[in-house]
Design an enzyme around this catalytic site. Sequence first.
Site, short mmCIF file in Angstrom:
data_model
loop_
_atom_site.label_atom_id
_atom_site.label_comp_id
_atom_site.label_asym_id
_atom_site.label_seq_id
_atom_site.Cartn_x
_atom_site.Cartn_y
_atom_site.Cartn_z
N ASP A 98 0.85 -1.19 0.00
CA ASP A 98 0.00 0.00 0.00
C ASP A 98 0.89 1.24 0.00
OD1 ASP A 98 -1.96 1.92 0.37
OD2 ASP A 98 -3.04 0.79 1.88
N ASP A 99 0.86 2.01 -1.09
CA ASP A 99 1.64 3.24 -1.24
C ASP A 99 3.15 2.99 -1.40
OD1 ASP A 99 -0.80 4.46 -0.90
OD2 ASP A 99 -0.22 5.69 0.81
N LYS A 155 1.56 9.57 -5.54
CA LYS A 155 0.18 9.14 -5.27
C LYS A 155 -0.81 10.29 -5.51
CE LYS A 155 -2.75 7.58 -1.42
NZ LYS A 155 -2.76 7.04 -0.05
N ARG A 164 -7.53 -1.03 -6.42
CA ARG A 164 -8.11 -2.30 -5.94
C ARG A 164 -9.34 -2.68 -6.75
NH1 ARG A 164 -5.38 -2.89 -0.79
NH2 ARG A 164 -4.04 -1.04 -0.74
N CYS A 224 -5.78 4.25 -3.80
CA CYS A 224 -6.08 2.87 -3.43
C CYS A 224 -7.38 2.29 -4.00
CB CYS A 224 -6.06 2.71 -1.91
SG CYS A 224 -7.12 3.86 -1.04
N LYS A 264 -6.05 -5.36 3.95
CA LYS A 264 -6.90 -4.21 3.64
C LYS A 264 -7.85 -4.49 2.47
CE LYS A 264 -6.47 0.46 1.74
NZ LYS A 264 -5.54 1.57 1.45
N HIS A 274 1.53 2.50 3.88
CA HIS A 274 0.58 3.60 4.04
C HIS A 274 0.79 4.26 5.40
CE1 HIS A 274 -3.23 5.77 4.27
NE2 HIS A 274 -3.49 5.44 3.01
N SER A 298 -8.21 1.90 4.86
CA SER A 298 -6.84 2.29 5.18
C SER A 298 -6.62 2.48 6.67
CB SER A 298 -6.48 3.59 4.45
OG SER A 298 -6.61 3.43 3.06
N HIS A 313 -11.15 -2.08 1.51
CA HIS A 313 -11.44 -0.74 1.00
C HIS A 313 -12.38 -0.72 -0.20
CE1 HIS A 313 -9.56 3.50 1.57
NE2 HIS A 313 -10.87 3.57 1.37
N ASP A 361 -0.35 -0.80 -4.74
CA ASP A 361 -1.61 -0.27 -5.26
C ASP A 361 -1.42 1.07 -5.98
OD1 ASP A 361 -1.10 1.22 -2.95
OD2 ASP A 361 -3.18 1.24 -2.28
N ASN A 362 -0.42 1.83 -5.59
CA ASN A 362 -0.13 3.12 -6.23
C ASN A 362 1.21 3.61 -5.71
OD1 ASN A 362 -2.72 3.82 -4.12
ND2 ASN A 362 -0.77 4.82 -3.67
#
Length: 446
Positions: A40-41, A303, A83, A79, A132, A220, A158, A134, A272-273
């Site tokens: 994540d991130d 991001k 996803r 995110c 996660k 994240h 998150s 989301h 994810d990004n």
Amino acid sequence: MNSSNLRLLCLAVLLAPFACVCLSVSQADDRPNVVILFADDLGYGDLACYGHPAIRTPHLDQLADEGLRLTSFVTGSWCVPSRTQLITGRYMPRVKFGGRTGSNGKGGLPDSEWTLAEAAQDAGYRTHMVGKWHLGYQSKKFLPVNQGFDSWFGLPYSNDYMKPWVQTDVPLGLYRGEEMVEFPFDQNPLTKRYTREAVDLIRDGDDEPFLLYLAYAMPHLPLAVSDEKRGTSNFGLYGDVIEEVDWSVGQVLKALEAKGIAEDTLVFFASDNGPWVDMPPRMQQAGNELWHAGSAGPLRGSKATTYEGGPRVPAIFKWPGKIEAGRVSDELVGMPDVYRTILEVTGAKLPDHKLDGHDLVPLLTGETDRSPRDEYWYFRGDLEAVRLGEWKLRTVTGSPELFHMKTDPFERINRAETEPERLSELSQRMNAIASEVGVKVKGVKP
């Protein structure tokens, strides 16, 4: 026909159904397990195998050495869109969530979507999720266990959805299945807990093929890391966090080896990004610092932007016996392609509606060195940019930005004035795409 031939023909007719059964079982046995490892991130430049000078990622480096490392893999720039692409194979504007999916959000995946887990489950796979989600939580029908996963342990969104970073009174708690089972909880050992859950699922599984989706909370913000890993990297707290994610990947790969199924498993790792370099002021408090974000490496942006630093991320496939070890490709590949490819390798049926992904199996196996993807659409609500072949047009600034992605993946040289025909071609394509999915082209006056 003589009596001998007649007896052989009768025998063949009698055995034909059994031959079909044996064939279908053999085909089923050839289907790989699937493990998705999703950071994540995590930025494009955060791993050693993508050029980071200080963070050590030996397990991810080995994964790349034993598989295919992609250098032009793109996804959503934050995110939920990312996803959505992974779980549905579609760009977010096609999916009618009916609201937001974070704290207090009432939206979620509609019944009309054929999720990755539903497809695999329908094809005879056991399906598990750790981490996660989301993609909706307020109604139980939106939770992973009602979207095709047999089990789920993790967070509904998150890890910053709590005060002081988000002004919400909804508790951020860990779920198991449909119920919140732990609140409050300590985030520091969360990567270790997710890892233990994933390893146990692999170890205790039966002989049926499985899909395991491990979606880390890290890196994240706010950053969290176990006591054992804190202070052990050469890159401060952020390095500690990334190296713990790398350790986790190593534990999952080791569990596959111990179970004797590593050779029969397709492993995919991505983020994810890109990194949250331009974090909002709300995040710059309670211990969060500007240097707690990662790096997009040489790429522009981060991001929540549609410069490449937002949507272009590390991505690695490993599939022993199918993917040649040590390959690197700069072919354009998008997150929706992962959905489409997993449906292919699991023998799952496709949905009736339009998909935005392509089957990557020929690229993965070396049958071709060309990606089936020729374009990618960059949405942030409305459409901000499009990649078509080697060119990318971005309009959100109000003035067209045209980049040649093969010679300038860093998006430094705007060639809109010198390439009017190319600009016109991509502008027309943006208008067509926006019209197709029902959004506007951002930065362009009607």
